[in-house]
Design a protein around this motif. Structure first.
Motif, PDB file in Angstrom:
ATOM      1  N   SER A   1       5.392 -10.434   4.141  1.00 20.95           N
ATOM      2  CA  SER A   1       4.747 -11.217   5.190  1.00 20.95           C
ATOM      3  C   SER A   1       5.166 -12.679   5.172  1.00 20.95           C
ATOM      4  N   GLY A   2       6.117 -13.025   4.309  1.00 14.59           N
ATOM      5  CA  GLY A   2       6.673 -14.369   4.358  1.00 14.59           C
ATOM      6  C   GLY A   2       6.196 -15.329   3.292  1.00 14.59           C
ATOM      7  N   ALA A   3       5.531 -14.827   2.231  1.00 13.84           N
ATOM      8  CA  ALA A   3       5.062 -15.708   1.163  1.00 13.84           C
ATOM      9  C   ALA A   3       5.489 -15.174  -0.193  1.00 13.84           C
ATOM     10  N   PRO A   4       6.785 -14.970  -0.427  1.00 19.67           N
ATOM     11  CA  PRO A   4       7.228 -14.416  -1.726  1.00 19.67           C
ATOM     12  C   PRO A   4       6.966 -15.342  -2.897  1.00 19.67           C
ATOM     13  N   THR A   5       7.050 -16.662  -2.690  1.00 23.53           N
ATOM     14  CA  THR A   5       6.806 -17.594  -3.783  1.00 23.53           C
ATOM     15  C   THR A   5       5.357 -17.546  -4.238  1.00 23.53           C
ATOM     16  N   LEU A   6       4.428 -17.522  -3.277  1.00 31.00           N
ATOM     17  CA  LEU A   6       3.018 -17.409  -3.641  1.00 31.00           C
ATOM     18  C   LEU A   6       2.732 -16.065  -4.300  1.00 31.00           C
ATOM     19  N   ALA A   7       3.399 -15.004  -3.845  1.00 28.03           N
ATOM     20  CA  ALA A   7       3.209 -13.697  -4.474  1.00 28.03           C
ATOM     21  C   ALA A   7       3.618 -13.752  -5.942  1.00 28.03           C
ATOM     22  N   LEU A   8       4.723 -14.428  -6.228  1.00 25.90           N
ATOM     23  CA  LEU A   8       5.178 -14.560  -7.612  1.00 25.90           C
ATOM     24  C   LEU A   8       4.185 -15.381  -8.432  1.00 25.90           C
ATOM     25  N   LEU A   9       3.714 -16.498  -7.892  1.00 27.65           N
ATOM     26  CA  LEU A   9       2.773 -17.348  -8.622  1.00 27.65           C
ATOM     27  C   LEU A   9       1.436 -16.650  -8.830  1.00 27.65           C
ATOM     28  N   PHE A  10       0.930 -15.988  -7.782  1.00 32.20           N
ATOM     29  CA  PHE A  10      -0.317 -15.229  -7.929  1.00 32.20           C
ATOM     30  C   PHE A  10      -0.176 -14.178  -9.024  1.00 32.20           C
ATOM     31  N   GLY A  11       0.939 -13.447  -8.982  1.00 38.05           N
ATOM     32  CA  GLY A  11       1.119 -12.343  -9.908  1.00 38.05           C
ATOM     33  C   GLY A  11       1.265 -12.799 -11.347  1.00 38.05           C
ATOM     34  N   LEU A  12       2.124 -13.767 -11.589  1.00 32.88           N
ATOM     35  CA  LEU A  12       2.348 -14.223 -12.965  1.00 32.88           C
ATOM     36  C   LEU A  12       1.090 -14.884 -13.532  1.00 32.88           C
ATOM     37  N   GLY A  13       0.428 -15.725 -12.743  1.00 31.43           N
ATOM     38  CA  GLY A  13      -0.798 -16.366 -13.225  1.00 31.43           C
ATOM     39  C   GLY A  13      -1.893 -15.355 -13.510  1.00 31.43           C
ATOM     40  N   SER A  14      -2.031 -14.369 -12.638  1.00 30.30           N
ATOM     41  CA  SER A  14      -3.052 -13.333 -12.847  1.00 30.30           C
ATOM     42  C   SER A  14      -2.737 -12.491 -14.070  1.00 30.30           C
ATOM     43  N   ALA A  15      -1.439 -12.233 -14.301  1.00 27.73           N
ATOM     44  CA  ALA A  15      -1.054 -11.476 -15.492  1.00 27.73           C
ATOM     45  C   ALA A  15      -1.444 -12.223 -16.761  1.00 27.73           C
ATOM     46  N   VAL A  16      -1.214 -13.534 -16.775  1.00 28.51           N
ATOM     47  CA  VAL A  16      -1.583 -14.343 -17.943  1.00 28.51           C
ATOM     48  C   VAL A  16      -3.101 -14.329 -18.157  1.00 28.51           C
ATOM     49  N   LEU A  17      -3.862 -14.480 -17.087  1.00 27.16           N
ATOM     50  CA  LEU A  17      -5.322 -14.467 -17.202  1.00 27.16           C
ATOM     51  C   LEU A  17      -5.828 -13.103 -17.656  1.00 27.16           C
ATOM     52  N   HIS A  18      -5.224 -12.047 -17.120  1.00 24.35           N
ATOM     53  CA  HIS A  18      -5.635 -10.701 -17.525  1.00 24.35           C
ATOM     54  C   HIS A  18      -5.316 -10.468 -19.001  1.00 24.35           C
ATOM     55  N   PHE A  19      -4.155 -10.943 -19.459  1.00 26.86           N
ATOM     56  CA  PHE A  19      -3.786 -10.803 -20.870  1.00 26.86           C
ATOM     57  C   PHE A  19      -4.754 -11.592 -21.760  1.00 26.86           C
ATOM     58  N   ALA A  20      -5.122 -12.800 -21.331  1.00 26.16           N
ATOM     59  CA  ALA A  20      -6.041 -13.619 -22.117  1.00 26.16           C
ATOM     60  C   ALA A  20      -7.440 -13.027 -22.160  1.00 26.16           C
ATOM     61  N   ASP A  21      -7.767 -12.189 -21.191  1.00 21.61           N
ATOM     62  CA  ASP A  21      -9.101 -11.604 -21.109  1.00 21.61           C
ATOM     63  C   ASP A  21      -9.280 -10.435 -22.072  1.00 21.61           C
ATOM     64  N   ARG A  22      -8.245 -10.116 -22.837  1.00 20.08           N
ATOM     65  CA  ARG A  22      -8.350  -8.973 -23.747  1.00 20.08           C
ATOM     66  C   ARG A  22      -9.384  -9.220 -24.842  1.00 20.08           C
ATOM     67  N   GLU A  23      -9.713 -10.501 -25.105  1.00 16.48           N
ATOM     68  CA  GLU A  23     -10.710 -10.808 -26.125  1.00 16.48           C
ATOM     69  C   GLU A  23     -12.112 -10.410 -25.691  1.00 16.48           C
ATOM     70  N   SER A  24     -12.308 -10.205 -24.385  1.00  9.92           N
ATOM     71  CA  SER A  24     -13.653  -9.896 -23.886  1.00  9.92           C
ATOM     72  C   SER A  24     -14.096  -8.490 -24.262  1.00  9.92           C
TER      73      SER A  24
END
Length: 567
Positions: free
Chosen positions: A209-232
Motif C-alpha cells: 500500500s506504499g509504506a514499506p519503510t514503516l512496515a519495516l520499522l513497525f516489524g523490527l521494533g515490535s519484534a524487539v518488544l516481543h522478545f523483551a517481553d519474554r520475562e513476563s
C-alpha cells in the motif's frame, strides 16, 4: 503510597458500552462520506483514475499509471482493490461507488483492529487495575472490554480521521493494514495462529500500500518488544522459547517485506527534511495538535501516569507497543511530503494510549473534557444547521451571501431523506448530552463518549445537509462540465501540465479521450494548466493553437484550465 499500577477501577467502572449503541455510532461514522458523492480533489480523484486505467487495460498492474505517468505514492494493492471492485460492479451501480466499498471495509478493519488491539493490551498483567483488599476491583476481561470501548471512542473522536478515512486512496489502505498488524502484536501473547496470519497480512498489505519503510520499522521494533517481553512469563522455558521464535519470525517477515518492496520497485526515497523556519515547525505542531485531538493529550497523560511501569524491569507491553507505533508515525510525518496522511497511521496507537489514561483521570479533568466537547461540537452542529437553512431559504442573509461568494453558481438542493437523518442525529446528540450530565460516573469510557459522538454528529451533518455544496466545491464536476460545453463531439483532447486529479476527472466523468500534447497536433482541442497569472506556459505553438476560453473551477481558483482550439 506506591501502587503497582495507577489504574484504580471498580467492577462497576468496567461496565461495557452497550453493543447496539456502539454499532450505531460506528455506522453513523463509516457510512456518510462513502455514499452519495463524487470523487473529490485531488488524491481521491487521481486514485480513481489509476483504478479505471487498470480496468481498461491501458496500465500495467505492477506499475499503475495515468496517461503514462506513475503514481506519486509507491502503492499497488489499493489500486488493485478499486479495480477489482469496478470489474465486479453490477450494471445498476456506479463504478465510483463500488470502488469505495473495499475502502469502507478497510475503515471497519481499522476500527475493529483498534478495539481488539486495546483489548488484548489491557489484558496484560501490568495493565490490570489495583486489587482491592476486600475485592470489588474490575475483573480482567470486563476491564479489558471497557478499555477497548474507550480506545475505539478515542479513535472515532480524532479530528483528522474524518475526511482521509473516507477517501479511496492508499492512505486508508495503509491505515487498515497497519491497524491489523498493531492488533496482531497486541494479541500474540494470548493467541498464536490468528495474530500470526494478521501480522503477515498486515505487513505485506502495508508494504504493497506504499509504506514499506514503516512496515519495516513497525516489524523490527515490535519484534524487539516481543522478545523483551519474554520475562513476563516467569520461569516457563517453553513459552520463552516460543516468544523468541515468534520475535525472530516477525523480524524475518519485516525483512522479507522489504525485499518484496525492492523487487516491485516500491521502495522509494521520499524523505523531505523540514526547513529550520518558524512557519515550518509551527505548521507541524498545529498539525499534531488538531489532527490527533483529543487523543494526544490523553496519550501524554498516559505516558506520565504509567511511567514507572514503562521503565520497570519487565516490559510494559500495553504502553511500549503503542508508543513505538506512535513515535514512528510522528517521526515519519516530520519528513514526509504528505504529512497528514502519514500521521493518520498514528491514530490507532494514540487512541490506545488515550484509553489507558481513562482509569487515571481526575473528575475535574473529565469534566473539563466534557464541557469543551459539548461547547465545541454543539457549536459546530449549530453552524451547520444555520448555513443549511440559509442555503434553503436565504435567511439569515449573511451565511447565504457567504455561500454564494465562495461557491458561485451553486444551486441548493433539498433532500427529505437527508433532513430526516440529520434531525435524528441531532436528537441523538441531545439525548447523549442528557445521558452524560446524568449520574453515570462509573464507566471508565464515559469521558470519550461526547468527543466520539460529537465527531460522528458533525461528520454526518456535513455529509447530509452540506453534501450538495461540498460535492460542488470539492469535486471536479463543475470544471469538467464547463469544459465539455465548449467542446465538439469528437472528445479528443491533448493536454499539457494537468494534474493527475484533473486528468482522471476529464477521463472518468468527462469521458474524454486525453493524449499528451504532440509536436504535430492530432486532436482538435488542447487543455493546459495555466501559470499563476492564468497565462499560457511556454512550449505552446500559438501558430497552431488559438485560445478558446479560460475555464475556472467556480469554487477553487487554483483549478483553472486553458482551452485551446486547433487552428
Amino acid at each position: 503510597m506506591n501502587l503497582p499500577t495507577p489504574a484504580i477501577v471498580t467492577q462497576a467502572g468496567a461496565r461495557r458500552l452497550p453493543r447496539l449503541a456502539l454499532l450505531m455510532l460506528c455506522c453513523a461514522y463509516v457510512l456518510p462520506g462513502f455514499i452519495g458523492r463524487d470523487a473529490w480533489r485531488s488524491a481521491d480523484m487521481a486514485a480513481l483514475g489509476f483504478m479505471a486505467e487498470l480496468v481498461q487495460g491501458s496500465s500495467n498492474w505492477l506499475l499503475p499509471t495515468l496517461m503514462g505517468t506513475p503514481t506519486d505514492n509507491p502503492a499497488v494493492l489499493p489500486y488493485w482493490l478499486g479495480a477489482w471492485a469496478m470489474q465486479l460492479a453490477p450494471n445498476w451501480a456506479s463504478a465510483d461507488f463500488m470502488v469505495r466499498i473495499p475502502f469502507g471495509l478497510l475503515l471497519v478493519l481499522a476500527m475493529t483492529a483498534t478495539w481488539y488491539g486495546t483489548y488484548y493490551l489491557a489484558r496484560n498483567p501490568l495493565a490490570q487495575p489495583v486489587a482491592f483488599a476486600f475485592g470489588g476491583e474490575a475483573q480482567p476481561a470486563d476491564y479489558a472490554r471497557a478499555m477497548a470501548d474507550g480506545g475505539l471512542l478515542a479513535f472515532i473522536a480524532s479530528l483528522g480521521l474524518a475526511q482521509l478515512s473516507h477517501e479511496a486512496t492508499p492512505a486508508l489502505a495503509q491505515l487498515g493494514f497497519s491497524s491489523l498488524f498493531f492488533y496482531a502484536m497486541a494479541a500474540l501473547p494470548y493467541r498464536r495462529h490468528g495474530p500470526a496470519w494478521a501480522a503477515a497480512i498486515g505487513l505485506i498489505g502495508l508494504t504493497l500500500s506504499g509504506a514499506p519503510t514503516l512496515a519495516l520499522l513497525f516489524g523490527l521494533g515490535s519484534a524487539v518488544l516481543h522478545f523483551a517481553d519474554r520475562e513476563s512469563v516467569g520461569s516457563d522455558t517453553t513459552r520463552k522459547s516460543h516468544i523468541v521464535q515468534e520475535a525472530i519470525a516477525i523480524a524475518l517477515l519485516s525483512l522479507g517485506t522489504t525485499v518484496l518492496a525492492l523487487s516491485l520497485g516500491l521502495l522509494r526515497w521520499k524523505v523531505e527534511w523540514p526547513e529550520a523556519t518558524w512557519s515550518e515547525w509551527n505548521g507541524f505542531v498545529q498539525l499534531l495538535v488538531w489532527f490527533t485531538w483529543p487523543a494526544w493529550p490523553l496519550a501524554l497523560w498516559t505516558l506520565w501516569r504509567w511511567r514507572r511501569q514503562l521503565f520497570n524491569r519487565r516490559i510494559s507491553r500495553h504502553i511500549a507497543l503503542p508508543a513505538w507505533f506512535a513515535l514512528m508515525c510522528t517521526g515519519a510525518t516530520l519528513v514526509s511530503p504528505s504529512s497528514d496522511r502519514t500521521l493518520l497511521l498514528a491514530l490507532p496507537a494514540l487512541s490506545t494510549l488515550a484509553a489507558f489514561a481513562l482509569p487515571t483521570l481526575k473528575r475535574q479533568v473529565a469534566a473539563l473534557i466534557d464541557w469543551f466537547t459539548l461547547l465545541f461540537f454543539s457549536g459546530c452542529a449549530f453552524i451547520i444547521w444555520v448555513v443549511w437553512i440559509a442555503m434553503q431559504t436565504g435567511v439569515p442573509a449573511q451565511p447565504a451571501a457567504n455561500v454564494a461568494r465562495l461557491a458561485p453558481g451553486f444551486e441548493a438542493q433539498f433532500s427529505f431523506l437527508a433532513l430526516c437523518i440529520a434531525l435524528a442525529a441531532t436528537l441523538a446528540w441531545g439525548w447523549l448530552v442528557k445521558w452524560r450530565v446524568g449520574r453515570h460516573r462509573a464507566a471508565i469510557w464515559k469521558s470519550l463518549v461526547l468527543p466520539a459522538g460529537g465527531a460522528a454528529l458533525s461528520w454526518l451533518l456535513l455529509m447530509t445537509l452540506w453534501m450538495p455544496l461540498l460535492n460542488y466545491a470539492q469535486s471536479y464536476n463543475a470544471l469538467v462540465q464547463q469544459t465539455k460545453d465548449q467542446l465538439d463531439e469528437s472528445g479528443c483532447v491533448e493536454t499539457l501540465g494537468l494534474g493527475q486529479g484533473q486528468i482522471a476527472a476529464f477521463q472518468f466523468y468527462g469521458k474524454l479521450q486525453l493524449k499528451a500534447m504532440q509536436p504535430s497536433p492530432s486532436c482538435p482541442w488542447l487543455l493546459v494548466e495555466p501559470l499563476a497569472d492564468l497565462s499560457a506556459p511556454l512550449g505552446i505553438d500559438l501558430s497552431a493553437w488559438q485560445l478558446q476560453a479560460i475555464v475556472r473551477h467556480p469554487a477553487s481558483t487554483g483549478e483553472s484550465v486553458l482551452l485551446f482550439k486547433r487552428q
